[in-house]
Each structure stands twice: as structure tokens, then as C-alpha cells.
Design an enzyme around this catalytic site. Structure first.
Site: not given
Length: 277
Positions: A143, A156, A160
Site C-alpha cells: 500500500s 497498518y 505495510k
């Protein structure tokens, strides 16, 4: 050197995690359309597994955060298809959360899904792929948050960023039999787009992307086909950006808005507030 058809995966076997909906389902459908045998997984069975060209993906109920279940998924695919050529680590995601108050359990779950699960699955896949004459390919779906974190995405974004580092580390260790690559995906237009990108279904987000639109799931799927195919046989440890050019810098957006603003005329020509007496 004559190159084979890069989108012909006849006789090859693919696992797509989180492949029952959204981007994952489109990736699975793309491989099915290209002739591959595909197994998808999820925590619950879909109403109908992905299908294309009259062919349907196999489904296995799996919590990829559990290393034992991850290993069983890979073993099931290898047994069913007699081989495993491609693993697409697509499962991931996280709701927004305030880093100041988020619970340790939440952080653990986010890291487990977005970083540890791809590690477990890649380990198991490597054991199968390295014994095959043609090896195999692992593709990790990352991402833009790894590079450009947004408020509410601390766990998150960290996971990532770790996935990108993991990709490069495994690419060094497992070459030349197993190639490991990464896709940096930008905002993607899926059924959940309104919830993720606003009631305008991403129009405001698209306005700051150089390509002028959100990615379609097929944009990510086509990148997977290329990274798994013969035309990328020397690509290893790479990060393929599928984000439409990223985001237009804030300073440029301000300049554009200023250029579009109507001109204003001073009422008192020559008057400067700092020179008043």
C-alpha cells in the site's frame, strides 16, 4: 530470444489470499482467464467463488494469521494441483484507529494480517516452489501507506512498510528459484470505496491523483500477471507502483487553486499597511 505469451498460465497453479472479494477476486479471475488453476481463501465461504471463462477457483476456509492454517492452505493447493507456481499475498487491511488510544490487541491483529501472514504463507510456498524445476513467484500486495501514512493508520502503515522490507529480504534469500516482488497499490475503486473514500465514491481522492482516477481492481490484477509471467523473469525484489503517479503535492494543489481563483483589485492603490502613519 523468443518469449512465450506473458498471459498464458495454462498448467500453472496460483494461490490468492483474500481472493473471495474485491481486489483479490479480480486477481483470481485474471489468473483463471489466463488458464491457471486457482485456489482462494478467506475466513468465510463466499456465495460463489471467483470464476472466469467457464472455470472456477477452489476455495479453502483459512485464517492466514495462523501459521498452521497458512501452511495447510499451501499444502492443500499443492496436493490439489500437483504444483504451486504463484502466491499472491493479497489479504490485508485495517480500520482507522487513533494511535494514542488503540489497544495492543488491535495492533497485534493488524500486524498479524498485513505482515506476519504473508511471511508464514511465503515460507510454506517457498518449500514447494524451490523443489520445482521452474521455481515460483511470490507477489505481496502492499500500500501507498508504507510510504505516505495517513492519520489513523499507524499500525497498518508500519505493517505495510515491513511487508516491503520483507519482500526485499526474501528476494535476496530465495533467488534464483523463487522470485519475490511487491506491488504498491494506491486507492482502488471497489464496492467498499464509498466507506473508504467518502460519499463522492472517491472523486475528491481522484482529483489529487495525477492519472485523475482511482485504480480499478484490474489494474492491480494485470500487474500481478506481469510479475508472475515470463516477461519479468529477471525482476526480483522489485516494488511496482500501481498508484497512478501517487498524490499531487499540497503546494501544487494550492498553486492550482490560486491560479483558478478570480483576480482581486485593491481599493486603495499604493497603500501598504506597514507604511501607514
Amino acid at each position: 530470444m523468443e518469449l512465450s505469451n506473458p498471459i498464458d498460465f495454462t498448467g500453472r497453479a496460483v494461490i490468492v489470499t483474500g481472493g473471495t472479494k474485491g481486489i483479490g477476486a479480480t486477481i483470481a479471475e485474471a489468473f483463471l482467464a489466463a488458464g491457471a488453476e486457482v485456489m482462494v481463501c478467506g475466513r468465510t465461504a463466499p456465495a460463489a467463488p471467483p470464476s472466469s471463462a467457464g472455470r472456477t477457483a477452489a476455495f479453502r476456509c483459512t485464517d492466514v494469521r495462523d501459521p498452521t492454517e497458512a501452511a495447510h492452505l499451501v499444502a492443500a493447493a499443492a496436493e490439489r494441483f500437483g504444483r504451486l507456481d504463484v502466491l499472491v499475498n493479497n489479504a490485508g487491511g485495517s480500520p482507522d484507529a487513533d494511535a494514542a488510544t488503540v489497544s495492543p490487541r488491535f495492533v497485534e491483529k493488524v500486524v498479524a494480517l498485513n505482515l506476519l501472514a504473508p511471511f508464514y504463507l511465503a515460507q510454506a510456498a517457498n518449500l514447494v516452489m524451490r523443489e520445482q524445476p521452474a521455481g515460483g513467484a511470490v507477489i505481496n500486495i502492499g500500500s501507498v501507506s508504507a510510504y505516505d501514512p495517513q492519520p489513523g493508520t499507524a499500525a497498518y502503515s508500519a505493517a505495510k512498510a515491513g511487508l516491503l522490507g520483507l519482500t526485499r529480504a526474501l528476494a535476496l534469500e530465495w533467488a534464483p528459484k523463487v522470485r519475490v516482488n511487491h506491488i504498491t497499490a494506491g486507492p482502488v475503486r471497489t464496492a467498499s470505496a464509498p466507506a473508504l473514500h467518502g460519499a463522492d465514491e472517491g472523486a475528491a481522492v481522484a482529483s489529487v491523483i495525477p492519472m485523475g482516477r482511482l485504480a480499478a481492481p484490474a489494474d492491480v490484477a494485470h500487474a500481478c500477471l506481469w510479475l508472475a509471467g515470463p516477461h519479468s523473469s529477471y525482476v526480483n525484489g522489485a516494488d511496482l507502483a500501481v498508484h497512478g503517479g501517487g498524490e499531487i503535492p499540497a503546494r501544487d494543489l494550492v498553486r492550482r487553486n490560486t491560479d483558478r481563483a478570480p483576480s482581486r483589485h485593491l481599493d486603495h492603490i499604493g497603500h501598504h499597511p506597514l507604511s501607514s502613519q
